[in-house]
Motif scaffolding. Sequence first.
Motif, PDB file in Angstrom:
ATOM      1  N   ILE A 166      31.236  44.801  29.276  1.00  0.00           N
ATOM      2  CA  ILE A 166      31.489  43.543  28.573  1.00  0.00           C
ATOM      3  C   ILE A 166      32.852  42.984  28.959  1.00  0.00           C
ATOM      4  O   ILE A 166      33.008  41.779  29.206  1.00  0.00           O
ATOM      5  CB  ILE A 166      31.414  43.770  27.046  1.00  0.00           C
ATOM      6  N   VAL A 167      33.833  43.854  29.032  1.00  0.00           N
ATOM      7  CA  VAL A 167      35.207  43.420  29.298  1.00  0.00           C
ATOM      8  C   VAL A 167      35.428  43.113  30.770  1.00  0.00           C
ATOM      9  O   VAL A 167      36.063  42.113  31.130  1.00  0.00           O
ATOM     10  CB  VAL A 167      36.210  44.490  28.810  1.00  0.00           C
ATOM     11  N   TYR A 168      34.896  43.963  31.650  1.00  0.00           N
ATOM     12  CA  TYR A 168      35.217  43.856  33.073  1.00  0.00           C
ATOM     13  C   TYR A 168      34.036  43.448  33.955  1.00  0.00           C
ATOM     14  O   TYR A 168      34.200  43.268  35.163  1.00  0.00           O
ATOM     15  CB  TYR A 168      35.798  45.181  33.577  1.00  0.00           C
ATOM     16  N   GLY A 169      32.849  43.338  33.377  1.00  0.00           N
ATOM     17  CA  GLY A 169      31.720  42.815  34.132  1.00  0.00           C
ATOM     18  C   GLY A 169      31.131  43.769  35.148  1.00  0.00           C
ATOM     19  O   GLY A 169      30.475  43.332  36.104  1.00  0.00           O
ATOM     20  N   GLN A 269      51.847  49.397  27.578  1.00  0.00           N
ATOM     21  CA  GLN A 269      51.510  48.507  26.477  1.00  0.00           C
ATOM     22  C   GLN A 269      49.994  48.329  26.396  1.00  0.00           C
ATOM     23  O   GLN A 269      49.407  48.376  25.308  1.00  0.00           O
ATOM     24  CB  GLN A 269      52.191  47.148  26.692  1.00  0.00           C
ATOM     25  N   GLN A 270      49.369  48.130  27.540  1.00  0.00           N
ATOM     26  CA  GLN A 270      47.925  47.961  27.539  1.00  0.00           C
ATOM     27  C   GLN A 270      47.215  49.237  27.100  1.00  0.00           C
ATOM     28  O   GLN A 270      46.222  49.193  26.350  1.00  0.00           O
ATOM     29  CB  GLN A 270      47.433  47.538  28.917  1.00  0.00           C
ATOM     30  N   ALA A 343      42.661  43.719  27.581  1.00  0.00           N
ATOM     31  CA  ALA A 343      42.497  43.492  29.015  1.00  0.00           C
ATOM     32  C   ALA A 343      43.352  42.339  29.516  1.00  0.00           C
ATOM     33  O   ALA A 343      43.669  42.268  30.708  1.00  0.00           O
ATOM     34  CB  ALA A 343      41.027  43.227  29.338  1.00  0.00           C
ATOM     35  N   LEU A 344      43.756  41.440  28.638  1.00  0.00           N
ATOM     36  CA  LEU A 344      44.545  40.273  29.028  1.00  0.00           C
ATOM     37  C   LEU A 344      46.038  40.564  29.107  1.00  0.00           C
ATOM     38  O   LEU A 344      46.796  39.723  29.598  1.00  0.00           O
ATOM     39  CB  LEU A 344      44.306  39.130  28.028  1.00  0.00           C
TER      40      LEU A 344
END
Length: 569
Positions: A166-169, A269-270, A343-344
């Motif tokens: 979903i996040v990265y396709g 941080q991510q 993810a951003l």
Amino acid sequence: MTWGFDREPDFEARWGPGPRPNTATAVAYNDHVLRRSPQRLGAVFLSISLLTLTSCGVEQGVVAQRSEPIGPVPTEIVDPLDDLGSTDTTVVDTDPGAEPADTVPSDSAPAVTPPTTEPIDRLPGSKIGIGDVVDIGDAKDARPYDDFVAAALTDIQEWWAREYPIVYGEEYQPLEGGIWAAYAGRSDELPGCGESTTEYRDVNEFAAFYCGLGDFMIYDDGDTSLLGQLSDEFGEVVMGVVLAHEFGHAIQFRSGAFDTRIETIFTEQQADCFSGAWVGQAYRGESPNIRLNDGDVRGGLIAMISVRDPVGTSQFDVEGHGSAFDRVGAFQVGFREGPARCALLLDDPLPLVPNEFQPNSADQFRGGNAPYDCTNQSSTACQPAYEFLAEDLNAFWADRLATTGFDPLGVDPVDNLDSVACDAAISLPVGVVACPSTNTVYYDEPAMRTIYTEFGDFTLGYALGIAWAEVAQIRIASPLVGEQRALANDCFAGAWVKNITPVTPGAAAPSGRDAQSSPGDLDEAIRTTIIVGDNAATDDIIGSPFEKIDAFRSGVLVGFGACAVTLPE
């Protein structure tokens, strides 16, 4: 906290140069770089990444921190505050069904609605043993956290199998090299990261790591494991927080985050954000394998605080991971908004707060902590901390409430709050009583000295900050009650801190006044919120630690616009 008298031009001549962070050294291993940090001023720390894969410009390497937490941690001083009724308030929520106030910026995700009951089955979907998900070797001792680790690792991987596409396709790829438990008696070899094997002593020093070279993870399962110690002290959720963070680095490896040069602080941080996202879904009841409760969330916050960067170091050091304020903030963003928001962060990182001292300053010499009073202080400009803070808070609120006026408040440290005579006294956290009728704020001095010594000087700053905010709400006839009102006080206190925090070391604070926050002050405030917050998010008295930190951070980062009540123009 920095006072005006701390910035003496002849400081170095009088005291000698202040301590400076050591520069990390680099040792090349097979064209990869293992960066190690020497002990920093006796206060080295466990990074929650602990031994993490990062970008080294050309190829990936490993960043390592020693497995020694910064202490003390919040739970060590709960007892002195218990007698103060630290979560009591005379402001009663007359409308418990009211919608909670928005204490975060309008473009943030709404606060999560917490579960209302304690889960009966903590590991409802976990029928798998630790040996089914971890290479446990030939001599592993059983650990109290084994069942939780097995469930957590199962859940983290199943969660990413759902979320990664979903996040990265693209489809999620499981770890090729597996997950390994390290301990002293293990006879079969652990895989190496840039070397043929990994020695147990290295894992014990660094606690856990993910390595992209073989796509594997190792954690310390030994008798002297720091992870085990933290788990014993703060709950087994610590193991889940660490492992979810490490899986965050595995996700970065898969998504190509290390293909370009990225500062370590932003990949960390991510990973903190990813860890918070996993905890959030387990807390909300979305996991089939694990149920986390409010105590677990508190334990996760304590874990983040326990592993912050040492005060005075740059976040942009090759080993920088962030202050407690930064790390908890990233964790909370993930908890509330999920992995897609995390993810951003590499392209749009969360703001960082200053963590370095002005070189050779008195503030650096004192480690960011001004003296409580002027005992043994030779400077004629010295003022007791509570007097200096009160003067700045009065100036701050007089400026903010210029149209309505703000009568200055005095502050009176007392040996016993029961001796305070005040009509309609307002009891606030950390042993503080506001008396609007006499324009006085009282605090329990013996207890405050204890927490001041244990945590640092800004525990007093936070306590007085929320007291002034409460009186300000009275002056403007704020309609907020109960938890909403208490969280607004946290936000207002944060807005005051924003006003006295320099953007860069050595710069003047936005206020232009003498008072300035110091590196570490925001961490001290956050640690204080954890020991005074409600036990559960559903208690709705003064806010849970998560809620209080969220409100305080919003004030620090955004200012008054983030708070739940509008000030007069």
